[in-house]
Write an enzyme that holds these catalytic residues in place. Structure first.
Site, PDB file in Angstrom:
ATOM      1  N   CYS A 280     -38.064 -17.378 -33.216  1.00 41.05           N
ATOM      2  CA  CYS A 280     -38.561 -18.738 -33.412  1.00 41.05           C
ATOM      3  C   CYS A 280     -37.935 -19.764 -32.476  1.00 41.05           C
ATOM      4  CB  CYS A 280     -38.388 -19.154 -34.866  1.00 41.05           C
ATOM      5  SG  CYS A 280     -36.765 -18.798 -35.550  1.00 41.05           S
TER       6      CYS A 280
ATOM      7  N   GLN B 176     -31.832 -26.083 -35.154  1.00 41.55           N
ATOM      8  CA  GLN B 176     -32.768 -25.232 -35.876  1.00 41.55           C
ATOM      9  C   GLN B 176     -32.816 -25.516 -37.381  1.00 41.55           C
ATOM     10  OE1 GLN B 176     -31.437 -21.568 -33.004  1.00 41.55           O
ATOM     11  NE2 GLN B 176     -32.665 -21.046 -34.766  1.00 41.55           N
TER      12      GLN B 176
ATOM     13  N   GLU C 242     -28.486 -15.131 -32.291  1.00 45.24           N
ATOM     14  CA  GLU C 242     -29.563 -16.022 -31.829  1.00 45.24           C
ATOM     15  C   GLU C 242     -29.459 -16.345 -30.339  1.00 45.24           C
ATOM     16  OE1 GLU C 242     -31.627 -16.620 -34.202  1.00 45.24           O
ATOM     17  OE2 GLU C 242     -32.876 -18.328 -33.648  1.00 45.24           O
TER      18      GLU C 242
ATOM     19  N   LYS D 207     -30.858 -13.662 -28.201  1.00 43.35           N
ATOM     20  CA  LYS D 207     -32.322 -13.604 -28.203  1.00 43.35           C
ATOM     21  C   LYS D 207     -32.924 -14.659 -27.273  1.00 43.35           C
ATOM     22  CE  LYS D 207     -32.348 -11.810 -32.909  1.00 43.35           C
ATOM     23  NZ  LYS D 207     -32.359 -12.243 -34.329  1.00 43.35           N
TER      24      LYS D 207
ATOM     25  N   HIS E 134     -37.911 -26.163 -35.173  1.00 47.10           N
ATOM     26  CA  HIS E 134     -36.765 -25.990 -34.281  1.00 47.10           C
ATOM     27  C   HIS E 134     -36.938 -26.926 -33.081  1.00 47.10           C
ATOM     28  CE1 HIS E 134     -35.617 -22.820 -36.809  1.00 47.10           C
ATOM     29  NE2 HIS E 134     -35.703 -21.788 -36.023  1.00 47.10           N
TER      30      HIS E 134
ATOM     31  N   THR F  91     -41.808 -21.179 -38.509  1.00 47.87           N
ATOM     32  CA  THR F  91     -42.446 -20.086 -39.254  1.00 47.87           C
ATOM     33  C   THR F  91     -43.957 -20.013 -39.005  1.00 47.87           C
ATOM     34  OG1 THR F  91     -42.779 -21.282 -41.337  1.00 47.87           O
ATOM     35  CG2 THR F  91     -40.664 -20.145 -41.057  1.00 47.87           C
TER      36      THR F  91
END
EC number: 1.2.1.11
Lengths: 351, 351, 351, 351
Positions: B152, B179, B205, B208, B245, B331
């Site tokens: 996300c 976030q 995180e 990623k 975010h 989401t």
């Protein structure tokens, strides 16, 4: 030995309140006068202030009558020192005249921070800049002087970088701030704007963070300040936190530096001011936390009574060299506490 | 024409709920099976879910009995597509086997995102990577396949950079994220940790955000993905925001670029997927807001029904070239919404 | 003189942490053993605790190894006193057996609060109930004993009513609570549930607030407790506040009472325990604030170091007689602080 | 058929914005004039408003120039209806004169709510009070009229009690409110006051909640309002919630009533206005939620587009008879939405 009388300009605001809280029972200074806007002048402090501190409003202060900021009536006052928590525009008008009248002005206002003859000081970082007031008095023909402390967001940036710059040479930094609402004063940020939200803009803040550190990390060579040759880029944001500005920093150095060298630099940092006997000096300027999720505002903001900066999460940066985070209390070391430390520095240096 | 039957893995969690909300009345897909952990399996969905969405729990879904994730019993099921909102470790175990059994798995889990044969897709950015499933099936001898969507936090980074990378070549970026708590699922972040606070660390995180964009901004050339040659450095933080975010980004390009060129690039961006007829496509992939304090999570997160990314505050960076901020719903476009879009992309491409 | 060795049951939880914080440098007690769940037992406290207090974790405590709660191995331990922060179910199992083995158990758990032979004590309110342990030992044939403190929401209700009940007779009260998240322990309330929200339900809480005060405001007459004849109705709510339970109370008395009589009753209240020399006693049990918008959790929760209750806004009620609000720190006077005070009361009474 | 031209007084404030949002694409009304303070008058709405709604500012509205509230220039304007979101003091000055000039004034201001000839209406509750405008015009010799809607905290109280009062007779209620910050307008509550805090006082609010329901639950018998004979006691509090006032209510009836009777009364309530064809009427005035922890502001405030009241947790009260909680959106049904419904009621009744 009697204490030095001090006055507080803008006494009812957020930073003004912090000045009064920190000056309570101060061994050198005694608050003898409070100054405020037309709205508050003439009234008792306790009646107009919306006290935000977590200690009680000192009863002696509560009973004091706020005086107007009327330059015609500000000659030969009882106070020798003036701590200023004025809004920038008003500071620009009155601080030079108060210095001219002979007062020692220690200001948190941004108005004169970048003035070519006003030193911008955090004692851990550049205590020797205090000498610039001599040139200031000469250039401006002032009997008193003005000493400024930096913006609350510049503070953790500069304190965490000072020793690294001395040892390794800082070339570039990119900073993102997550700033507390108390930095905007009272009433400040409306709750409707910030509850469960982030405001990615603070007027004038990025400019301050991108320039003030250059003056503090630079050198004062009579008669001028020579700025540090560092490129700074800042993203400033407001978050729903009460106190404590957190910054994420990526930094590039002049030469290759190891993680351990940086940790050692912080660990062993003993700025010259630490050997001076200043009442408000914390035992250390900076603490590194090894937990992977610290510092956090709620848990760490009061480290060393709010006079300490907390650093953490040092790790490699894939774009610049290293990255880390830092936290400082925005109204203590980032404002009133630093101003008081500057006043202590002055007296330790000259008296 | 009858709809395609789909199952949702991890249906009771935060992203699972979002899948069910977004699939309600979907023109192509119909939820026919729900899968959950041993704790929830065998019970009615309405009895075990702690529904967090702002629309009502669809009554048909509420009555459905959650099935266990038992690979022995997952042959020849009614569903042809599986949307996965599984935790990473479980995803790593079951998703390959489900693909092997012939299911079309569209996953939000991180487990297989960087697998050399699994495409990681946001249709605006790299819809053509869908072709990689052909090689995937061959290499792994699967009857079905797995398509992943990114983390996300990677989402607003990649969507805002895609067109700039195409036109100007992105060399380096430094990102700081702010976030929302819904990104950590439910129960997720304890309120004691985040009320009035910032947590400057999110496990896994930063890795990623520093790698996923390279795959998506790179190219798929049969049989391999070639990663984009960009240096990314990320600072990731949790803030007390519910959804959305926000990222601050500083970027350096291969060549000098003007502010207007960037604004035009965003304004005129028409990714090829926009000409495909995908039901969940928003009218635009990205919107630039010209107000100086936008985007903000509370005000902008539902832009284009949460399928849009909002960009703002483009201005020069003193260290890299330009800086700006971006916001995406973590989401929706950052998780379930992207997965559904990927499934639509598959059917539009192959059927 | 050597200190009394104490153990803490459930040491890693929210209330357990508060016990350890308050017991640091305690003049009578010294923490010598920590007990925890199977998950934490065998590990160093510093490695498993997620420390939530605003003072540092004492280093001596950090190094202590947590022991399991294994009744077979809990004979003849070094500690004479056990402070319990156990979950209710576990407390029900182990506290009676620990009392049987001879330990002096001071518990914050709800399990035994309403037991016919266990005194439920806030020393300001009913210090004389401590004598009930004599009957308890006889009835249950225990070598040690159990003393409980009330639920954190009952605390401000009972403390603010005690003197009024003595003087004027309380007949009925209606209470609405606005309770802090720390009352639910850690991890406790998920942030997704409470950020910008109110949860109008706390399991079991209304029953506690409606019954516990009756026992404390009643009398202990050997061998029984006689409950106060008061009707209590409670509405309990969780709000996004970290520490401090605020209650709104409407009250009806047996006879007409003036506002000044109530203010005087609070002002002049000197509970008998105030003349005992208990180290953790605050200088006053209760403070009335005359400002019209106080008490507030953030500003007043640490009044008298969290051992004081703050009352305000006394005004007529159009349905019952008078109404007011009260605030108490839910994990200090409302939990661990009260338990410690109870232990001090025991030793001052019997030794 | 052309729409009726309406003006909005105090258009830039929180309730003013809500009026404009709800009036967008309204089938009967069209906003043709905006009125504001001296600070905003003469400027385009889009330039001065700090838009807080979650839908976009309508572009037509954004371009409209705000007019000053200058009674001399407010004759024969294009608008026939004025919706007022003025501060109370200003409303008291100008609303009577605007009614005198012939305008139909529907006001959210508190100034005239308790005026003996001004009806205070929520159409579900007392639509028939609209007839009082006839007497009002006669008494005051006005060409137009003023109709008020109640305070945002009175709203959930009155709507939840109306049917119960009709059927069982309400004698006494005790109410505690947990009110959202949007009820204080913009900038309204400073974030420093409310982040992680509760403010247990709202100026003038308890008086409103204790009197307004009596007028609405009473009867209008030409020429007077006869107030309901109910005792109401209110505790009003501000909590860190954006939208939605939650109230806890304990109630005593004239006669014994069972839980089922109350649930049925709510379930089957069909206020007469439901048979009128008003465009903004929700399908039901009130919804009862059976989950034990609902309604909650974040999850339930937009029920029936913010025009519905959500009730829950009906259970016995040990002091009065029954207790429950209720939630209503404070700026929709609790303010602008109710005012618009009142205007629709007027036209349906008289035209």
């Amino acid at each position: 030995m009697s204490k030095i009388g001090v006055g507080v300009l803008g006494a009812a605001g957020m930073v003004g309140q912090r000045f009064l809280q920190l000056l309570q029972d101060h061994p050198m200074f005694e608050v003898v006068q409070l100054f405020g806007s037309d709205r508050t002048a003439g009234k008792k402090y306790g009646e107009v202030v919306r006290w935000q501190m977590d200690t009680d409003l000192p009863s002696g202060i509560s009973e004091m009558v706020i005086e107007p900021i009327d330059l015609n009536n500000m000659n030969n006052m009882d106070c020798e020192v003036l701590f200023s928590a004025l809004p920038s525009e008003e500071a620009r008008k009155v601080e030079p005249q108060l210095a001219q009248k002979g007062y020692k002005v220690f200001t948190n206002a941004s108005a004169l921070r970048m003035d070519p003859y006003v030193p911008l000081i955090i004692p851990f970082v550049n205590h020797d800049h205090i000498r610039a007031i001599e040139e200031q008095r000469k250039q401006y023909d002032w009997k008193g002087f003005v000493v400024a402390n930096p913006n609350c967001s510049s503070t953790p940036v500069v304190i965490s970088l000072k020793r690294l710059h001395e040892m390794f040479g800082v070339k570039k930094i990119i900073v993102t701030t997550l700033q507390a609402v108390s930095g905007a004063g009272y009433p400040g940020v409306p709750s409707l704007d910030i509850l469960g939200n982030v405001i990615p803009y603070i007027s004038g803040e990025e400019e301050k963070v991108e320039t003030e550190p250059l003056k503090m990390l630079g050198v004062w060579e009579k008669p001028d300040f020579r700025y540090a040759d560092i490129s700074i880029s800042a993203h400033t944001n407001r978050v729903p936190v009460k106190d404590g500005h957190l910054v994420t920093i990526s930094v590039e150095f002049d030469r290759p530096v190891s993680q351990q060298e940086i940790l050692d630099a912080w660990e062993n940092w003993q700025p010259p001011v630490m050997s001076m006997n200043l009442p408000s000096l914390p035992p250390r300027p900076l603490i590194y936390k090894h937990e992977n999720d610290r510092p956090q505002p709620v848990k760490d903001v009061m480290t060393l009574s709010g006079m300490g900066t907390v650093v953490g999460r040092l790790r490699p940066c894939k774009v610049l060299d290293w990255k880390y985070i830092a936290l400082a209390h925005n109204t203590i070391i980032g404002a009133a506490g630093c101003s008081i430390l500057n006043a202590e520095l002055y007296y330790a240096t000259y008296c």
